[in-house]
Design an enzyme around this catalytic site. Sequence first.
Site, PDB file in Angstrom:
ATOM      1  N   CYS A   2       4.374   7.777  13.367  1.00  0.00           N
ATOM      2  CA  CYS A   2       4.749   7.981  11.979  1.00  0.00           C
ATOM      3  C   CYS A   2       5.994   7.148  11.742  1.00  0.00           C
ATOM      4  O   CYS A   2       7.076   7.493  12.197  1.00  0.00           O
ATOM      5  CB  CYS A   2       5.021   9.460  11.710  1.00  0.00           C
ATOM      6  N   GLU A 102       0.083   5.290   7.434  1.00  0.00           N
ATOM      7  CA  GLU A 102      -0.332   4.728   8.719  1.00  0.00           C
ATOM      8  C   GLU A 102      -1.101   3.444   8.415  1.00  0.00           C
ATOM      9  O   GLU A 102      -1.782   3.351   7.394  1.00  0.00           O
ATOM     10  CB  GLU A 102      -1.247   5.689   9.505  1.00  0.00           C
TER      11      GLU A 102
END
Length: 223
Positions: A2, A102
């Site tokens: 992340c 992402e």
Amino acid sequence: MCGRFALAAVSGFYSRFHVSNVDFRLDPRYNIAPTQTVPVIVNGGENKVVPMRWGLIPVWAKAEDIGDRLINARAETVATKPIFKRLLGSRRCIVPTTGFYEWKKEGSSKTPYYIRTKGEELFGLAGLYDRWRDKEGNETLSFTIITTEANSFMSKIHNRMPVILREEHEPFWLGKDALTEKQLRRVLSPYPSSGMRAHEVMKAVGNPKLDRPEVTRPLGKQS
DNA sequence: CCAGACGTTGTT
DNA sequence: GTCTGG
DNA sequence: CCAGACGTTGTT
DNA sequence: GTCTGG
């Protein structure tokens, strides 16, 4: 992993995270990058939102740049790695977000996705934080986001994902009680696939300077 | 005992 | 290619 | 995470 | 600060 997320303009932030300092200035953010200072929830009797730098600077660090790459901690090893282990007992925090990014790699191209939970706009990521003082004695609070293996939904995009806290686990995570191995595994396990959604966003989100609502918006096909 | 490291990710 | 900055 | 920069020496 | 390696 992340490495980018958002905390868009929303209503109900203070009640959602039960924070007492409702005068905290919340600026909407659409493209939060490592090293930036953002609101994080901690508990010291009551929940408070406090600004912290993304990228964990351990208390023993000589310089703050050690934190530049400590933006994530693996759930699988967080309880054994010396750098994180000591924080698990009493330095847990929640990183509030409206979605994270992402990049899906296909050959040489990278496609960014904005990923959210279904249901409430706001959700919390599991974090750990620390306090660090420079030579002059100025204190910096900093945090890292715990990651775990991708669930089946996320694995279409990437092999890792942040730990999304189930709302019923949030008070427990913010508490100061030590966690058993079993509790830790449960709280840090991947969020259910059925509770997640994602959509493609513009490639320009890659530029951390582009902190505008457009970068969160759907582009092309949904998934 | 002291000295020195302490981390993730993706890619190779 | 690799490091730094955001 | 991605974007963007990345450097020394001596001489002119 | 705390753990590992020597």
